[in-house]
Design a protein around this motif. Structure first.
Motif, short mmCIF file in Angstrom:
data_model
loop_
_atom_site.label_atom_id
_atom_site.label_comp_id
_atom_site.label_asym_id
_atom_site.label_seq_id
_atom_site.Cartn_x
_atom_site.Cartn_y
_atom_site.Cartn_z
N PHE A 1 2.52 -16.50 -44.02
CA PHE A 1 2.42 -16.43 -45.47
C PHE A 1 3.66 -17.13 -46.03
CE2 PHE A 1 0.00 -12.83 -43.96
CZ PHE A 1 -1.12 -12.82 -44.77
N ARG A 2 3.56 -17.64 -47.24
CA ARG A 2 4.70 -18.35 -47.83
C ARG A 2 5.85 -17.41 -48.15
NH1 ARG A 2 2.43 -22.92 -51.96
NH2 ARG A 2 1.14 -23.98 -50.40
N THR A 3 5.53 -16.22 -48.62
CA THR A 3 6.58 -15.29 -49.02
C THR A 3 6.57 -14.04 -48.15
OG1 THR A 3 5.19 -14.15 -50.63
CG2 THR A 3 6.44 -16.07 -51.42
N ARG A 4 7.74 -13.46 -48.01
CA ARG A 4 7.85 -12.23 -47.22
C ARG A 4 7.15 -11.07 -47.93
NH1 ARG A 4 13.28 -9.91 -44.35
NH2 ARG A 4 12.19 -8.36 -43.12
N SER A 5 7.18 -11.08 -49.26
CA SER A 5 6.54 -10.00 -50.00
C SER A 5 5.03 -9.98 -49.77
CB SER A 5 6.86 -10.10 -51.49
OG SER A 5 6.36 -11.31 -52.03
N ALA A 6 4.42 -11.14 -49.65
CA ALA A 6 2.98 -11.20 -49.37
C ALA A 6 2.68 -10.64 -47.98
CB ALA A 6 2.47 -12.63 -49.48
N ALA A 7 3.49 -11.00 -47.00
CA ALA A 7 3.30 -10.50 -45.64
C ALA A 7 3.53 -8.99 -45.59
CB ALA A 7 4.24 -11.21 -44.67
N ASN A 8 4.53 -8.50 -46.32
CA ASN A 8 4.78 -7.06 -46.36
C ASN A 8 3.61 -6.30 -46.99
OD1 ASN A 8 7.28 -6.68 -45.11
ND2 ASN A 8 8.37 -7.38 -46.93
N ARG A 9 3.04 -6.87 -48.04
CA ARG A 9 1.90 -6.22 -48.70
C ARG A 9 0.72 -6.10 -47.75
NH1 ARG A 9 -0.63 -9.72 -53.01
NH2 ARG A 9 -0.29 -10.80 -51.23
N ILE A 10 0.42 -7.16 -47.00
CA ILE A 10 -0.68 -7.13 -46.02
C ILE A 10 -0.36 -6.15 -44.89
CG2 ILE A 10 -1.96 -8.51 -44.34
CD1 ILE A 10 -2.66 -9.10 -47.28
N ALA A 11 0.88 -6.16 -44.42
CA ALA A 11 1.27 -5.24 -43.33
C ALA A 11 1.13 -3.79 -43.78
CB ALA A 11 2.70 -5.53 -42.89
N ARG A 12 1.53 -3.48 -45.01
CA ARG A 12 1.39 -2.11 -45.51
C ARG A 12 -0.07 -1.70 -45.63
NH1 ARG A 12 5.47 -3.66 -49.11
NH2 ARG A 12 3.90 -3.95 -50.72
N LEU A 13 -0.90 -2.62 -46.09
CA LEU A 13 -2.33 -2.34 -46.21
C LEU A 13 -2.95 -2.07 -44.84
CD1 LEU A 13 -4.95 -2.30 -47.93
CD2 LEU A 13 -5.14 -4.73 -47.42
N LEU A 14 -2.65 -2.93 -43.87
CA LEU A 14 -3.18 -2.75 -42.52
C LEU A 14 -2.67 -1.46 -41.89
CD1 LEU A 14 -2.91 -6.41 -41.24
CD2 LEU A 14 -5.01 -5.16 -41.77
N GLN A 15 -1.39 -1.15 -42.12
CA GLN A 15 -0.80 0.07 -41.57
C GLN A 15 -1.47 1.30 -42.16
OE1 GLN A 15 1.87 0.04 -39.12
NE2 GLN A 15 0.78 1.95 -38.90
N ARG A 16 -1.71 1.29 -43.46
CA ARG A 16 -2.38 2.41 -44.12
C ARG A 16 -3.78 2.63 -43.56
NH1 ARG A 16 -1.05 1.50 -49.66
NH2 ARG A 16 -2.45 -0.25 -49.42
N GLN A 17 -4.51 1.54 -43.32
CA GLN A 17 -5.86 1.65 -42.76
C GLN A 17 -5.82 2.16 -41.32
OE1 GLN A 17 -7.61 -2.21 -43.29
NE2 GLN A 17 -7.86 -1.93 -45.49
N ALA A 18 -4.87 1.67 -40.53
CA ALA A 18 -4.75 2.11 -39.14
C ALA A 18 -4.38 3.59 -39.07
CB ALA A 18 -3.70 1.27 -38.40
N ASP A 19 -3.47 4.02 -39.93
CA ASP A 19 -3.08 5.43 -39.96
C ASP A 19 -4.25 6.32 -40.36
OD1 ASP A 19 -0.54 4.68 -39.20
OD2 ASP A 19 0.31 4.87 -41.22
N ALA A 20 -5.06 5.84 -41.30
CA ALA A 20 -6.22 6.62 -41.74
C ALA A 20 -7.23 6.77 -40.60
CB ALA A 20 -6.88 5.96 -42.94
N LEU A 21 -7.40 5.73 -39.79
CA LEU A 21 -8.33 5.81 -38.67
C LEU A 21 -7.87 6.81 -37.61
CD1 LEU A 21 -9.27 2.06 -38.18
CD2 LEU A 21 -10.76 3.90 -38.98
N LEU A 22 -6.56 6.97 -37.48
CA LEU A 22 -6.00 7.92 -36.51
C LEU A 22 -5.82 9.31 -37.12
CD1 LEU A 22 -3.31 5.81 -34.67
CD2 LEU A 22 -5.46 6.63 -33.76
N GLY A 23 -6.28 9.51 -38.34
CA GLY A 23 -6.14 10.80 -38.97
C GLY A 23 -4.75 11.06 -39.50
N GLY A 24 -4.03 10.01 -39.84
CA GLY A 24 -2.69 10.17 -40.42
C GLY A 24 -1.61 10.37 -39.39
N ARG A 25 -1.93 10.32 -38.10
CA ARG A 25 -0.88 10.49 -37.06
C ARG A 25 -0.02 9.25 -36.99
NH1 ARG A 25 -4.13 11.18 -32.05
NH2 ARG A 25 -5.92 10.92 -33.35
N ARG A 26 1.28 9.44 -36.95
CA ARG A 26 2.24 8.34 -36.75
C ARG A 26 3.63 8.83 -36.75
NH1 ARG A 26 4.26 3.87 -40.44
NH2 ARG A 26 5.58 2.85 -38.97
#
Length: 66
Positions: A41-66
């Motif tokens: 991605f051109r900016t770090r903020s864009a990559a961080n936004r995508i990483a947070r979104l993916l992390q939130r989805q992954a955590d939800a699939l595991l039932g919030g475990r992390r």
């Protein structure tokens, strides 16, 4: 396809939590998981936004475990 039966019970282990990170790569910023990276991605903020979104989805699939 194989047919048959299992003579002994197989213990299932809990899946490992996924941890998304942002790294500098190829003149931009990529989201990384287990060595696999997105295109930069051109900016770090864009990559961080995508990483947070993916992390939130992954955590939800595991039932919030992390």
């Amino acid at each position: 396809m194989m047919t048959g039966c299992v003579d002994y019970p197989v213990a299932r282990s809990a899946p490992e939590p996924k941890v998304y990170t942002v790294i500098a790569r190829c003149g931009g910023w990529s989201v990384r998981l287990n060595g696999a990276c997105t295109r930069p991605f051109r900016t770090r903020s864009a990559a961080n936004r995508i990483a947070r979104l993916l992390q939130r989805q992954a955590d939800a699939l595991l039932g919030g475990r992390r």
